[in-house]
Design a protein around this motif. Structure first.
Motif, PDB file in Angstrom:
ATOM      1  N   UNK A 105     -10.559  -8.727  -4.051  1.00 40.35           N
ATOM      2  CA  UNK A 105     -10.653  -7.268  -4.220  1.00 40.35           C
ATOM      3  C   UNK A 105      -9.371  -6.546  -3.803  1.00 40.35           C
ATOM      4  N   UNK A 106      -8.351  -7.293  -3.427  1.00 40.14           N
ATOM      5  CA  UNK A 106      -7.110  -6.722  -2.899  1.00 40.14           C
ATOM      6  C   UNK A 106      -6.494  -5.706  -3.853  1.00 40.14           C
ATOM      7  N   UNK A 107      -6.290  -6.093  -5.093  1.00 40.28           N
ATOM      8  CA  UNK A 107      -5.629  -5.173  -6.028  1.00 40.28           C
ATOM      9  C   UNK A 107      -6.431  -3.895  -6.234  1.00 40.28           C
ATOM     10  N   UNK A 108      -7.721  -4.019  -6.359  1.00 36.43           N
ATOM     11  CA  UNK A 108      -8.565  -2.842  -6.577  1.00 36.43           C
ATOM     12  C   UNK A 108      -8.525  -1.902  -5.375  1.00 36.43           C
ATOM     13  N   UNK A 109      -8.439  -2.469  -4.170  1.00 40.21           N
ATOM     14  CA  UNK A 109      -8.500  -1.645  -2.969  1.00 40.21           C
ATOM     15  C   UNK A 109      -7.136  -1.277  -2.385  1.00 40.21           C
ATOM     16  N   UNK A 110      -6.111  -2.093  -2.611  1.00 38.44           N
ATOM     17  CA  UNK A 110      -4.835  -1.897  -1.923  1.00 38.44           C
ATOM     18  C   UNK A 110      -3.645  -1.586  -2.837  1.00 38.44           C
ATOM     19  N   UNK A 111      -3.703  -2.017  -4.089  1.00 38.22           N
ATOM     20  CA  UNK A 111      -2.538  -1.910  -4.969  1.00 38.22           C
ATOM     21  C   UNK A 111      -2.028  -0.470  -5.103  1.00 38.22           C
ATOM     22  N   UNK A 112      -2.909   0.490  -5.292  1.00 39.14           N
ATOM     23  CA  UNK A 112      -2.471   1.887  -5.473  1.00 39.14           C
ATOM     24  C   UNK A 112      -1.794   2.424  -4.215  1.00 39.14           C
ATOM     25  N   UNK A 113      -2.249   1.997  -3.049  1.00 38.20           N
ATOM     26  CA  UNK A 113      -1.624   2.412  -1.785  1.00 38.20           C
ATOM     27  C   UNK A 113      -0.198   1.866  -1.716  1.00 38.20           C
ATOM     28  N   UNK A 114      -0.050   0.590  -2.063  1.00 38.21           N
ATOM     29  CA  UNK A 114       1.275  -0.040  -2.047  1.00 38.21           C
ATOM     30  C   UNK A 114       2.199   0.654  -3.038  1.00 38.21           C
ATOM     31  N   UNK A 115       1.710   0.893  -4.250  1.00 40.39           N
ATOM     32  CA  UNK A 115       2.535   1.561  -5.268  1.00 40.39           C
ATOM     33  C   UNK A 115       2.960   2.952  -4.819  1.00 40.39           C
TER      34      UNK A 115
END
Length: 171
Positions: free
Chosen positions: A131-141
């Motif tokens: 679930x990393x991309x769904x939960x964290x990717x936008x924060x990183x971007x």
């Protein structure tokens, strides 16, 4: 890519940040710091988050480094200080495959990047990766977009990354 003294490597678990950091250390002759070693104490005990973040920020003040790890609390400071930021923006499936491959290959062995911790199968970690991309990717971007775009390299898969590394090694 000349005069690189500080490299920030970010991405989901299982994307190959540690492997890439070790390769870059040889190419650029820079020391590597695996930020997971600040996060985890022996036997998978978690370090206090504030203490971890202070340790990461202290490490980022050094003149030369490759910092391998995402930890969004301190990411903006590292991105601003880095000469090169590499984002391994792989699919959740590729990240999960990387973690499972690592567990299969190294199960029970001490992790060289996290002293005192042995590789193990942990279902909560598997779910975190899935679930990393769904939960964290936008924060990183969002954080990466606050930095200098000229210093940012984003790779969508290992094939792209290996092509870039090969070009670096052949210069």
């Amino acid at each position: 890519m000349n005069n690189i003294k500080r490299i920030c490597v970010v991405g989901a678990p299982g994307t190959g940040k540690t492997t890439l950091s070790r390769k870059l250390a040889k190419i650029y002759n820079l020391p590597v710091c695996h930020l997971d070693s600040f996060h985890q104490l022996p036997n998978w005990k978690l370090r206090d988050e504030k203490e971890r973040d202070n340790m990461i920020l202290e490490e980022s003040k050094k003149e030369e480094w490759i910092l391998d790890g995402t930890f969004t609390n301190t990411l903006l400071e590292r991105v601003k200080r880095a000469d090169l930021v590499i984002f391994l923006d792989y699919t959740w499936f590729a990240a999960l495959k990387g973690v499972l491959k690592r567990i299969w290959k190294d199960h029970g062995k001490e992790k060289s990047d996290i002293p005192g911790c042995k590789e193990k199968f942990d279902m909560s970690f598997i779910l975190y990766v899935a679930t990393y991309n769904r939960q964290r990717r936008s924060i990183i971007l969002d954080i990466l977009n606050k930095g200098d775009k000229e210093k940012l390299l984003t790779f969508k898969n290992n094939k792209e990354l290996q092509k870039w590394i090969s070009e670096l090694e052949n210069k």
